[in-house]
Each structure stands twice: as structure tokens, then as C-alpha cells.
Design a protein around this motif. Structure first.
Motif, PDB file in Angstrom:
ATOM      1  N   ASP A  43      41.758  34.630  -0.840  1.00  0.00           N
ATOM      2  CA  ASP A  43      43.342  34.647  -0.401  1.00  0.00           C
ATOM      3  C   ASP A  43      43.695  35.961  -1.185  1.00  0.00           C
ATOM      4  O   ASP A  43      43.910  35.935  -2.268  1.00  0.00           O
ATOM      5  CB  ASP A  43      43.755  33.443  -0.664  1.00  0.00           C
ATOM      6  CG  ASP A  43      45.465  33.472  -0.339  1.00  0.00           C
ATOM      7  OD1 ASP A  43      45.788  34.572   0.212  1.00  0.00           O
ATOM      8  OD2 ASP A  43      46.049  32.423  -0.414  1.00  0.00           O
ATOM      9  N   ASP A  44      44.161  37.076  -0.252  1.00  0.00           N
ATOM     10  CA  ASP A  44      44.696  38.188  -1.079  1.00  0.00           C
ATOM     11  C   ASP A  44      45.853  38.023  -1.887  1.00  0.00           C
ATOM     12  O   ASP A  44      46.126  38.691  -2.642  1.00  0.00           O
ATOM     13  CB  ASP A  44      44.736  39.433   0.030  1.00  0.00           C
ATOM     14  CG  ASP A  44      43.627  40.135   0.391  1.00  0.00           C
ATOM     15  OD1 ASP A  44      42.500  40.105  -0.378  1.00  0.00           O
ATOM     16  OD2 ASP A  44      43.456  40.653   1.529  1.00  0.00           O
ATOM     17  N   ASN A  45      46.789  36.886  -1.463  1.00  0.00           N
ATOM     18  CA  ASN A  45      47.860  36.799  -2.080  1.00  0.00           C
ATOM     19  C   ASN A  45      47.872  35.873  -3.491  1.00  0.00           C
ATOM     20  O   ASN A  45      48.745  36.090  -4.413  1.00  0.00           O
ATOM     21  CB  ASN A  45      48.830  35.932  -1.311  1.00  0.00           C
ATOM     22  CG  ASN A  45      49.088  36.424  -0.010  1.00  0.00           C
ATOM     23  OD1 ASN A  45      49.394  37.630  -0.004  1.00  0.00           O
ATOM     24  ND2 ASN A  45      49.276  35.624   1.268  1.00  0.00           N
TER      25      ASN A  45
END
Length: 165
Positions: A43-45
Motif C-alpha cells: 500500500d503506497d499510502n
């Protein structure tokens, strides 16, 4: 004629009403074969910079058909692991134009044992140390949670994606 039609109806009903006890997901034999690490999903976040960097390097090398990790599960419950990740050499290209990441030419190989039951893989190394991890196999894809494997720098999660070869 009615008797033949009735027999055909009963045979057809029995054929379609019989259920199979086989569940197509995570059967013990599904894991047998060679699996190559091809992707890391994160998850890039929430992912750390290390996780993003690992994903990008793995994606780059996979696109070049370079294998960093291949795991072969045999029917006799032996597992052969070929790991080139220890020989990964990342260099900065002079002039600041990017990175040079050649495919490693060396690899470490180990032969250990495993159990695979009910979607849980138990890996047993040469020191008899067991590592248990839940895996999801769907066709030629196997997903493994990186946190469950206790990979360094994978605190926020991520799934290792293996492709059957």
C-alpha cells in the motif's frame, strides 16, 4: 420407454447431485512445483521507503526475467530454495541518471522440508526451526504475507507474489 426415460432421469440426477469433497483452493498438491518471486504488492499510502524501493527493484528485475528467489516444493515434502537476493548489487550510474541493477549471477541453495495443510505452509530449516505462514494459491499465483515471514523492513505489510513456473 418410460422405464428407460426414468432410468436416464435418475442417472442424470445422481450425476449432478453428487458433490465433490475437493475444494479448489489451497489443496495440498497445489503447492508442488517451482515458484518464482515476481512481485511485491504494498500500500503506497502506508509503505516505508524501503518497501517501495524493494517493490521497484523486484519489478525491474522480474521484467528482465531475473529471478531473485525460486522455491521448489517437491511431492516428498522437500523444498529447494534458490536465493540470489544476497548477491544483489545496486550501483548509482554516474551523472545521476539512475541505478544500475544487474541480475545476480550467484545464488545460495538450501534443501529443507515443509508441510502444507489447510492453506498453512510450515517451512522447517536444517536446524529444525519451523516457520508457519498462511499462503493463498490461486491457479499459478501464490500470495504470502511478508510480515508473517518476518522480513526485515516490512513492518507495514505487503504480499509477496510468486508465479508457478
Amino acid at each position: 420407454m418410460k422405464r428407460n426415460l426414468l432410468a436416464l432421469f435418475i442417472a442424470t440426477a445422481l450425476l449432478f447431485s453428487c458433490s465433490s469433497d475437493k475444494d479448489d483452493t489451497n489443496q495440498e498438491n497445489d503447492i508442488i512445483g517451482s515458484w518464482e518471486l515476481t512481485a511485491l504488492e504494498i500500500d503506497d499510502n502506508t509503505a516505508s521507503d524501503d518497501e517501495k524501493f524493494a517493490r521497484d527493484i523486484l519489478s525491474f528485475l522480474s521484467a528482465l526475467d531475473c529471478s531473485l528467489l525460486t522455491i521448489t516444493f517437491n511431492a516428498d515434502q522437500t523444498v529447494i530454495t534458490e536465493n540470489s537476493g544476497n548477491y544483489l548489487d545496486i550501483n548509482v550510474i554516474t551523472g545521476g541518471t539512475g541505478l544500475d541493477v544487474p541480475c545476480p549471477t550467484e545464488k545460495d541453495t538450501s534443501v529443507d522440508s515443509y508441510l502444507y495443510e489447510g492453506g498453512v505452509l510450515t517451512y522447517i530449516d536444517e536446524n529444525e526451526i519451523e516457520t508457519k505462514v498462511k499462503v493463498i494459491i490461486s491457479g499459478n499465483t501464490m500470495r504470502v504475507n511478508a510480515v508473517e515471514l518476518d522480513f526485515a523492513n516490512f513492518d507495514d505489510g505487503g504480499e509477496l507474489i510468486f508465479t508457478k513456473r
